[in-house]
Design an enzyme around this catalytic site. Sequence first.
Site, PDB file in Angstrom:
ATOM      1  N   HIS A   1       0.817  -1.212   0.000  1.00 49.49           N
ATOM      2  CA  HIS A   1       0.000   0.000   0.000  1.00 49.49           C
ATOM      3  C   HIS A   1       0.854   1.267   0.000  1.00 49.49           C
ATOM      4  O   HIS A   1       0.439   2.316   0.513  1.00 49.49           O
ATOM      5  CB  HIS A   1      -0.965   0.005   1.189  1.00 49.49           C
ATOM      6  CG  HIS A   1      -1.725  -1.274   1.330  1.00 49.49           C
ATOM      7  ND1 HIS A   1      -1.345  -2.254   2.218  1.00 49.49           N
ATOM      8  CD2 HIS A   1      -2.794  -1.763   0.659  1.00 49.49           C
ATOM      9  CE1 HIS A   1      -2.169  -3.292   2.091  1.00 49.49           C
ATOM     10  NE2 HIS A   1      -3.048  -3.015   1.155  1.00 49.49           N
ATOM     11  N   CYS A   2       2.057   1.151  -0.565  1.00 54.08           N
ATOM     12  CA  CYS A   2       2.983   2.290  -0.696  1.00 54.08           C
ATOM     13  C   CYS A   2       3.304   2.939   0.647  1.00 54.08           C
ATOM     14  O   CYS A   2       3.553   4.152   0.712  1.00 54.08           O
ATOM     15  CB  CYS A   2       2.421   3.345  -1.668  1.00 54.08           C
ATOM     16  SG  CYS A   2       2.143   2.728  -3.330  1.00 54.08           S
ATOM     17  N   THR A   3       3.286   2.158   1.712  1.00 47.96           N
ATOM     18  CA  THR A   3       3.622   2.704   3.029  1.00 47.96           C
ATOM     19  C   THR A   3       4.456   1.700   3.816  1.00 47.96           C
ATOM     20  O   THR A   3       4.013   1.150   4.836  1.00 47.96           O
ATOM     21  CB  THR A   3       2.342   3.122   3.796  1.00 47.96           C
ATOM     22  OG1 THR A   3       2.696   3.680   5.063  1.00 47.96           O
ATOM     23  CG2 THR A   3       1.378   1.953   3.966  1.00 47.96           C
TER      24      THR A   3
END
Length: 396
Positions: free
Chosen positions: A351-353
Amino acid sequence: MNVQKSARKATSDDIIYLDHAATSWPKPPAVLEAVQHALLHESANPGRGSHRMAVQASRTLLKARQQLARLLDVRNPVDIAFTANTTIALNMAIFGYVRPGDHVIATMTEHNSVWRPLEALKRSTGIQVTYIPVDACGQLDLHEVDQAFTAQTRLLICNHSSNLLGSILPAAELAQLAHRHGARILLDIAQSAGHIPVKLQEWEIDMAAFPGHKGLLGPQGTGGLYIAPELDLSPWLYGGTGSQSEEADQPSVRPDRYEPGTPNTPGIAGLAAGVQYVLDQGIESIAAHEQQLVARVWDGLSGIEGLRVLGPAADEPRTGIVSFVMEQQDPAQIAFQLDRQYGIAVRAGMHCTPLAHRMEGTLATGAVRASVGYGTTEQHVDQLLEAVQFIQRTVN
């Protein structure tokens, strides 16, 4: 739907869409109509001509700014600059404000659109960055944030709501902390705009980056950056604006200073329609609807043996995001089964985190994320829960 049926082919007509944190779908009919109308009748270049079609295109952009200002509590609509997405807005803010030798504070739940620009500036200009951890519920220790400020701290960056945990940070208190230390605050409202009330003026937020395609229900390729009137960011892009064309530098007037090149007029027309839909429904009503649904998701998933739900409890403030991991099961495989066998769209992975996953102990595997939106129903939630229960039973 009988979730124990064998795999079937799902189409966009019967898909249960629970990936609103990535992008909202379906769009309200008015959004589709606005995009089509703009393509048919407002396809001239706004701000670059005085003929009727160009003037109408300019009015479309102004209308969208005015609606966004109303929804996000912005006094002057020209303080909102349109961008193609939140990523560009965050880059504009970071590269336009941070200087060599500065110190920046961010959280461990920031998106890669914050983490990667900051790490790039560390390498290229030697800035210092402090990442503040959150607890299991995604909340910051405000005392720890306060202690992180130094004489060189220029900017505090926070996501209003984590796109992994769904937790909501106290934006007003964080803004007060930053200002007390002579710093500014940049708020990432990618997961809150259109989902819960956002009050940039009241909270004294200096900059805020937002997408058009998520809670605001507009098309992809739209978004923006709010910049407080007293701030002057160094332009990130240079080019034609239709104003002060004789000058070598970018115009000083807003929003032209931050909007070089031909804008996405059809997309922004659709965004205006999406924002109007949110305004018509009422942000409090949308927030209550999504809170009820996300509590139903959380309660149901928490009762499944061998499954861990990330983030705040059901009765804690959160946006419509619930992420989870299942023992002995790859999140990507769960998402694949939900899609192919049950017609349920969720998202799996980082989730790009990655910083948040590192804190949650899920960096090696990622997680499954279900996220509700304006069109989600209790039946959709119950079908998700039934499908996940069946997957868990077949694994064990």
